[in-house]
Design a protein around this motif. Sequence first.
Motif, short mmCIF file in Angstrom:
data_model
loop_
_atom_site.label_atom_id
_atom_site.label_comp_id
_atom_site.label_asym_id
_atom_site.label_seq_id
_atom_site.Cartn_x
_atom_site.Cartn_y
_atom_site.Cartn_z
N LEU A 18 5.63 6.15 -11.43
CA LEU A 18 3.96 5.37 -10.60
C LEU A 18 2.85 6.38 -11.55
O LEU A 18 2.01 5.53 -12.45
CB LEU A 18 4.16 5.29 -9.62
CG LEU A 18 5.34 5.17 -8.50
CD1 LEU A 18 4.56 5.11 -7.40
CD2 LEU A 18 5.38 3.58 -8.97
N GLN B 81 1.27 7.65 -10.56
CA GLN B 81 0.25 8.15 -9.28
C GLN B 81 0.83 8.72 -8.27
O GLN B 81 1.82 8.78 -8.08
CB GLN B 81 -0.78 6.65 -9.17
CG GLN B 81 0.73 5.83 -8.06
CD GLN B 81 -0.13 4.31 -7.62
OE1 GLN B 81 -0.69 3.88 -8.38
NE2 GLN B 81 1.05 4.20 -6.14
N THR B 82 -0.20 9.00 -7.03
CA THR B 82 0.37 10.04 -5.78
C THR B 82 0.11 9.28 -4.58
O THR B 82 -0.24 8.14 -5.09
CB THR B 82 -0.55 11.32 -6.22
OG1 THR B 82 -1.71 11.00 -5.94
CG2 THR B 82 -0.50 12.19 -6.78
N ASN B 83 0.65 8.94 -3.31
CA ASN B 83 0.45 8.25 -2.54
C ASN B 83 -0.54 8.07 -1.70
O ASN B 83 -2.01 8.95 -2.20
CB ASN B 83 0.81 9.64 -1.39
CG ASN B 83 2.71 10.11 -1.12
OD1 ASN B 83 3.31 9.16 -2.49
ND2 ASN B 83 2.82 10.38 -1.23
N ILE B 84 -0.59 7.09 -1.68
CA ILE B 84 -2.12 6.12 -1.18
C ILE B 84 -1.84 6.55 0.71
O ILE B 84 -0.34 6.11 1.08
CB ILE B 84 -2.11 4.41 -1.33
CG1 ILE B 84 -1.29 4.56 -3.07
CG2 ILE B 84 -3.11 3.49 -1.09
CD1 ILE B 84 -0.96 3.04 -2.76
N LEU C 147 0.90 -1.14 -0.05
CA LEU C 147 0.03 -0.15 0.28
C LEU C 147 0.71 1.22 -0.06
O LEU C 147 0.81 2.23 -0.01
CB LEU C 147 -0.86 -0.78 0.39
CG LEU C 147 -1.87 -1.14 1.53
CD1 LEU C 147 -2.68 -0.91 2.58
CD2 LEU C 147 -2.74 -1.28 0.27
N ALA D 269 3.35 3.85 -1.75
CA ALA D 269 3.67 4.56 -2.67
C ALA D 269 5.08 3.81 -3.16
O ALA D 269 5.81 3.44 -3.90
CB ALA D 269 3.60 5.96 -3.19
N PRO E 187 6.56 -1.01 -7.40
CA PRO E 187 6.99 -1.62 -8.61
C PRO E 187 7.32 0.42 -9.63
O PRO E 187 6.32 0.53 -9.68
CB PRO E 187 6.81 -1.95 -9.39
CG PRO E 187 5.35 -2.77 -8.79
CD PRO E 187 5.53 -2.03 -7.95
N GLY E 188 8.51 0.37 -9.85
CA GLY E 188 8.68 1.91 -10.32
C GLY E 188 9.73 2.96 -9.36
O GLY E 188 10.06 4.11 -9.71
#
Lengths: 74, 245
Positions: free
Chosen positions: B29, B31-34, A57, A59, A63-64
Motif C-alpha cells: 500500500l 502506507q503504514t497503519n491508520i 479506515l 489498512a 485495496p492492495g
Amino acid sequence: MILYTVMPEHLLFPVDAAEYEKKKMVYYDGIPFLVQIVENGEYEIVQNLSTNPYHFLNAKYAPGARFPISAATS
Amino acid sequence: MEKERYFQAETEENAETKTDEATAAITQLGQTNIPQMEPDTNIHCLTIVGQIEGHVQLPPQNKTTKYEHVIPQIVAIEQNPKIEGLLVILNTVGGDVEAGLAIAEMLASLSKPTVSVVLGGGHSIGVPIAVSCNYSFITETATMTIHPIRLTGLVIGVPQTFEYLDKMQERVVRFVTKHSNISEEKFKELMFSKGNLTRDIGTNVIGPDAVQYGLIDEVGGVSQAMAKLRQLIEMKKGGEGKMIQ
C-alpha cells in the motif's frame, strides 16, 4: 483507426472469457470484497464493497492488501 | 528518530510478525497503519461509481457498480436496526436502465432517511438514482447529462421496437418527476434539446442549474449532506408514529 459505430466497444472487441474469472466477490471478516487471485494462494483486494465507512479506515481492508484464500467465505 | 526507536522496542518483543506486517503494508500500500476506530456507525455510505452494470457482465477493466452487490447491501441497511441513515455518493457515467431503475427504486422505498451527493458526474441513469433519495445534493462543479435512452446491439426494425423504447423512457421520466421538483415538460425539454451536446440530443446540466430546474434540492458537499442526514434522522426519531414529510 477510428470506428464510427453505435456498437459498444466490448461487443466489437470481446475480451477473453478467462479475464472475467480473475476477479470475484468474496466475504472476508463478513465484509464483501472484490478480489483477484495472486500467486502463493492469496487474494488481493481490488475494491472494498462495504457500506460501513469505518471499514475503509482499516489498512487490513484497503485495496492492495492480501489475505489467504482459506480466510475467505462464500 | 522517535519512530525508529519505537519500532525497535516493539520488534524486540515480537520480532517476526511485526516486521512482516510493517513491510507488507509498505510494499502493498505504500502506507503504514491508520488508527482503528469504533466499528459501529449509524450512517452507512453507498457509492455508485463507474458504469452501472446490467445483465451483461462488462469487461474486467471497466469500473462498474453491480446491482447484485448493491441490492443486498440496501436490504442489509434496511434490516440492521443500528443503521439509521444512508448517504449515497454518485460519480457515474450511467449504464443499464433496468439495473439503474432497480437501484433507484430500492433507495426510494427504503424506510430510513437517505441523502445523495453527486460528485463529478451523475449522468444518464445516475439521474433517477440521485433523485431517489429523500434529499439530494450536487457539488458546484458536478454535472448531470440528461438524454434520451439508447439501445445497442441487434434491434428489429419494427414499430414495436420504438414503442418499447418509448415506454422504457416513460418509466425514467415518471420516476424522476415523481421524486424531484422538476416538471415533466422541463425534464423532457432538457432531454430532447439540440445543440448542447456534440452530435447528440440532450443537455449537460451543471450543479447550480440542476438545483434551479428543481432536479436536485441543493448545491453542497459532504458536510452539508451529513448535516442534512442527521437532521432527517432526528426528525424521524422525533416524529415516530406521526407522518413525516
